[in-house]
Design a protein around this motif. Structure first.
Motif, short mmCIF file in Angstrom:
data_model
loop_
_atom_site.label_atom_id
_atom_site.label_comp_id
_atom_site.label_asym_id
_atom_site.label_seq_id
_atom_site.Cartn_x
_atom_site.Cartn_y
_atom_site.Cartn_z
N GLU A 238 2.35 11.64 -10.49
CA GLU A 238 2.05 12.85 -10.23
C GLU A 238 3.04 13.85 -10.51
OE1 GLU A 238 -0.08 15.86 -6.97
OE2 GLU A 238 -0.66 13.75 -6.82
N ASP B 291 2.58 1.66 -3.31
CA ASP B 291 1.75 2.24 -4.40
C ASP B 291 1.39 3.70 -4.15
OD1 ASP B 291 0.12 2.02 -6.88
OD2 ASP B 291 -1.70 1.82 -5.27
N GLN B 292 1.43 4.09 -3.02
CA GLN B 292 1.25 5.70 -2.68
C GLN B 292 2.36 6.47 -3.15
OE1 GLN B 292 0.56 5.51 1.63
NE2 GLN B 292 -1.51 6.33 1.26
N ASP B 293 3.65 5.97 -2.82
CA ASP B 293 4.70 6.56 -3.40
C ASP B 293 4.89 6.50 -4.92
OD1 ASP B 293 5.58 6.97 -0.76
OD2 ASP B 293 6.93 5.38 -0.68
N ALA C 106 2.26 6.61 -7.04
CA ALA C 106 1.12 7.54 -7.39
C ALA C 106 1.96 8.82 -7.21
CB ALA C 106 0.12 7.44 -6.58
N TRP C 107 2.60 9.02 -6.11
CA TRP C 107 3.28 10.45 -5.86
C TRP C 107 4.28 10.82 -7.10
CZ3 TRP C 107 8.46 11.77 -4.91
CH2 TRP C 107 8.66 13.09 -4.47
N PHE D 136 0.70 -1.19 0.00
CA PHE D 136 0.22 -0.10 0.05
C PHE D 136 0.88 1.26 0.01
CE2 PHE D 136 -2.43 3.40 2.37
CZ PHE D 136 -3.35 3.29 1.44
N LYS D 137 2.01 1.11 1.00
CA LYS D 137 2.79 2.45 0.96
C LYS D 137 3.32 2.80 -0.30
CE LYS D 137 3.16 2.25 5.93
NZ LYS D 137 4.02 1.87 7.04
#
Length: 60
Positions: free
Chosen positions: A25, A17-19, A21-22, A14-15
Motif C-alpha cells: 500500500e 501478510d498484514q505487513d 499488504a502495508w 497472518f501478521k
C-alpha cells in the motif's frame, strides 16, 4: 484440532501478510522512491513465501 505450533505459525503468517499488504500500500502511494524497486522485490518474495506456506499447510 490444531496444535500450538500450527496456531503460532498461522498467526505469524497472518501478521506477515498484514505487513506485506502495508508495504505494498505504501509503495503504491509513492513512499520511498529511492528504494522502491528493492522493496517491491521484497514484497513479491514475501508473497511467494506466504503462498508456499499456505499450500504446504492446508490447516492454516
Amino acid at each position: 484440532m490444531q496444535d500450538s505450533n500450527t496456531t503460532n505459525q498461522g498467526d505469524l503468517i497472518f501478521k506477515l501478510d498484514q505487513d506485506r499488504a502495508w508495504l505494498l500500500e505504501n509503495l503504491d502511494r509513492g513512499k520511498w522512491p529511492e528504494i522502491r524497486s528493492e522493496l517491491a522485490e521484497l514484497e513479491r518474495k514475501i508473497s511467494k513465501f506466504i503462498i508456499g506456506v499456505q499450500e504446504n499447510n492446508v490447516d492454516i
